[in-house]
Design a protein around this motif. Sequence first.
Motif, PDB file in Angstrom:
ATOM      1  N   UNK A 222       0.827  -1.197   0.000  1.00  0.00           N
ATOM      2  CA  UNK A 222       0.000   0.000   0.000  1.00  0.00           C
ATOM      3  C   UNK A 222       0.868   1.256   0.000  1.00  0.00           C
ATOM      4  N   UNK A 223       1.901   1.226   0.827  1.00  0.00           N
ATOM      5  CA  UNK A 223       2.747   2.403   0.940  1.00  0.00           C
ATOM      6  C   UNK A 223       3.608   2.569  -0.315  1.00  0.00           C
TER       7      UNK A 223
ATOM      8  N   UNK B  95       2.836   1.893  -3.330  1.00  0.00           N
ATOM      9  CA  UNK B  95       2.081   2.175  -4.540  1.00  0.00           C
ATOM     10  C   UNK B  95       2.391   3.523  -5.192  1.00  0.00           C
ATOM     11  N   UNK B  96       2.359   4.589  -4.397  1.00  0.00           N
ATOM     12  CA  UNK B  96       2.569   5.917  -4.958  1.00  0.00           C
ATOM     13  C   UNK B  96       3.953   6.106  -5.570  1.00  0.00           C
TER      14      UNK B  96
ATOM     15  N   UNK C  23       0.958   6.441   3.272  1.00  0.00           N
ATOM     16  CA  UNK C  23       0.995   6.340   1.815  1.00  0.00           C
ATOM     17  C   UNK C  23       1.084   7.712   1.153  1.00  0.00           C
TER      18      UNK C  23
ATOM     19  N   UNK D  26      -2.526  10.774  -4.360  1.00  0.00           N
ATOM     20  CA  UNK D  26      -1.296  10.046  -4.069  1.00  0.00           C
ATOM     21  C   UNK D  26      -0.606   9.564  -5.349  1.00  0.00           C
ATOM     22  N   UNK D  27      -0.896  10.212  -6.450  1.00  0.00           N
ATOM     23  CA  UNK D  27      -0.101   9.988  -7.651  1.00  0.00           C
ATOM     24  C   UNK D  27      -0.695   9.101  -8.716  1.00  0.00           C
ATOM     25  N   UNK D  28      -1.920   8.587  -8.544  1.00  0.00           N
ATOM     26  CA  UNK D  28      -2.523   7.765  -9.592  1.00  0.00           C
ATOM     27  C   UNK D  28      -2.904   8.654 -10.773  1.00  0.00           C
TER      28      UNK D  28
END
Lengths: 584, 269
Positions: free
Chosen positions: A406-407, A409-410, A457, B183-185
């Motif tokens: 999860x963390x 991902x970005x 995150x 968050x960057x998606x």
Amino acid sequence: MNIEELERGSVVVDLEKYTYPGSPSATLKKINFKINKGEFIGVMGRTGSGKTTTLMLLNGLIPHFFEGNFDGSVIVNTMNTQRYRVQTLARFIGLVMQDPETQIFGITVEKDTSFGPSNLNYRKEKIEELVTKSLPLVGLSGFEKRITTELSGGEKQRLAIAGVLAMEPEIIVLDEPTSELDPNGRAEIYRVLSEIRRKENVTVIISGHDSEEMLDFVDKIIVLDEGEVVWQGIPHDLFKNVSLTEKYGIRPIETAEISNALCKDSVSKETEIFLHSGQLIEYLNKQLKSCSTKNEIHKETFIPKQKKTVIETIDLSFGYRKNEAALNKINLRIGKGEFVAVIGKNGAGKTTFSKHLNGLLRPTSGQVLINGRNIQSVSTSELSREVGYVFQNPDHQIFSASVREEVEYGLKNLNLTKVEIEERVNKVLKFVGLIEYQNRHPFTLGKGERQKLAFASILVMEPGILVIDEPTTGQDWDGTKRMMTMMKELHQNGHTILTITHNLRLAAEYADRIIVFSNGMVVLDGTPPEVFSQEQILESASVSSPESVKIGRSLFELGFRNDLITVNQIKEQLLENLSLINVN
Amino acid sequence: MLIDYYPSNSFIHSLDVRTKLLGFLIITVAAFVFLSPFINLLIAAITFLILLTIKTPLHKIKQVLKPLLPIFLIMLLITGFTYPAEKFQLDLNKQILFYLFPDKTLPISVGGIFYGLTLTLRILIMVLASTVVTFSTPIEDIIQLMQKMKMPYQLAFVIATGIRFVPTMQKKSEMIQEAQKARGTEFGNKGLIGNIKSYIPVLIPMIVDSIRMSENLAISMLNRGFGTYKSATNLHEIKMMKKDYAICLAELIILIAAIWANTENVGVL
């Protein structure tokens, strides 16, 4: 116990143990209490202490909907809940839950309110009568034809109350109905319930974290901790005992905290614990009148240092629809490393403003500059490296199968090497305290941990600016303190922080600047003491000052410095000047 | 779609759902009976006028029509170029305006353009007419009609609740998309597979949230006594009034007139 002796509208719970199906340990143990007809009862305790489970015992959801291992007896309105269906019990016991969204079935207010009675196959005329009777009780008369999806959170919650009232219950049970509401909506719920109790003589049982309202409105409080009833009594006795409230994770009353500090260190043993700021002020007045100190006017300590501007808006205006300005010519400069609290009532434009800072919304006119760059044509995902936006509900972003993934991902879009990614993730997980959970599935974590994960995150992108949306809404006292500590640490690490909040205590204690929004405009902007000294403007923006601010104001009149606004400052000042108080 | 109900006290609002559905059917039949774009334009104008009488705010109508514009344009072009000129009955329509490519390939005829216009107008008419029905009819009326057609109350209720939750879910999905963007998606510029992949972070929280919501809903339904009896009181019985019968009669006359006109070769191309 002889059921015949019980009165309608009364509740007798005598539970040895209850375990949810598939759960390794008991959620409730030793729940014993008795409630009489017409009482207004508060149920308090930490998140996870068993409040919801206890309330679901009362209308038979346990053991009928949630089966599990049930040992004991619950007699509500003279009916043993094990012997009746939930639908049958629902006629006498109305349950209102936390999320108003999932309690509304009708398209219009009127139709939704009639849902309950029409399920009971009442005649059409009777249903209409019940609807007309219920809506004014919750302050929704005149709303009959309104469309339910367009109501505010507080209105939706009051509609949910009307929905159970229309079934003419003897008992109304409410499970944290205020946790998602703003302070005005919250107070309204308690007022409405107290009216209903008075007019209809129904028993009201409510759970929540609202210390002030519990103190003012309920007759008796039941405190739960780790699935047990650990305390019951009148609210006065609970909130006077500050160490007891702290022990059970209940937010203490600010006035009690201050007078408690006085009491501990005071020479005079007669110092009482006051619960309302008015009483404490009166007491201090009496004690301090004799001595004459000069107003030691404290000139502003916070001088805005010439910091680099990281956020700047120039004539920022925005409208969701034409001719309707949600934001009107906002001009603000925020320097690197500032801790800004944005306050104002719902719909004042706080969130609309914040969403412009990372491009989730684009100005109708005007400009937004982040680190000196106009972000008009910069995408939100690109901005995520500069501006981190932490949303209120962590479950809106968690989707991976492990905490670590999860963390990570970005970072996938950032072209980092494997080693760099690992380092960053480790650092962030350590910071939020989730490193031992790194391989766990996020949904097996508690709500507090999920919130930390959502924070992590965002932090992993290493944004210099953090926008944090209502970090303490829906949290218990432990959760509130945890969030405040985390924000403070991040601030100390050099992050610029902008938080949208209804929690004025947080704003007063942690922020070094407060911006007040009203009707899409900035009406106040300054240090917390400056902002809280503007009583009238705050009132017109529907922001009520915290109790500590009220005490601070009267201390100023008594000759203290003029910048006392937090509980700790006041405690300190009073203790330093104890000699004055004990002069007589 | 069905959630667009907009309360008002217009004449159309006061009609029975069956009268409105018959009207919708007849307008649609009329649009398909006539090939001429002029007659269809007339029908479209009438339908639009009816839409205006129900006092729907214009921006709501715009919301319905805007996404259809590119489809209209594509339809117009494709039929205009591909419909063989020889098939038209009238000489005017057989005339070829010009060829898109040299050597007489891809001719565009007057009839082709007319035919394209007719097809576009037919869709427009259907959309406008269905908008009249959905904007002026509360979902409860439609559910009741279904019940009158012997659908069980429980099923009808599930459909109604599902529809009630469409806007809620839309809002949820927007909130989740915002949270993921923050968050960057990136959405929408990575090709088909990339796009599907980028929606996973939206889909999973949506599913998790829906499961949580459906459990809460089930609890709320019990709290409100759902299922105490096999059916529930209908507060607002749908009922055919005198004016409904009158309008229905008028509608049927229009239908017959349209079919008759068609046999008389009115509005051919």
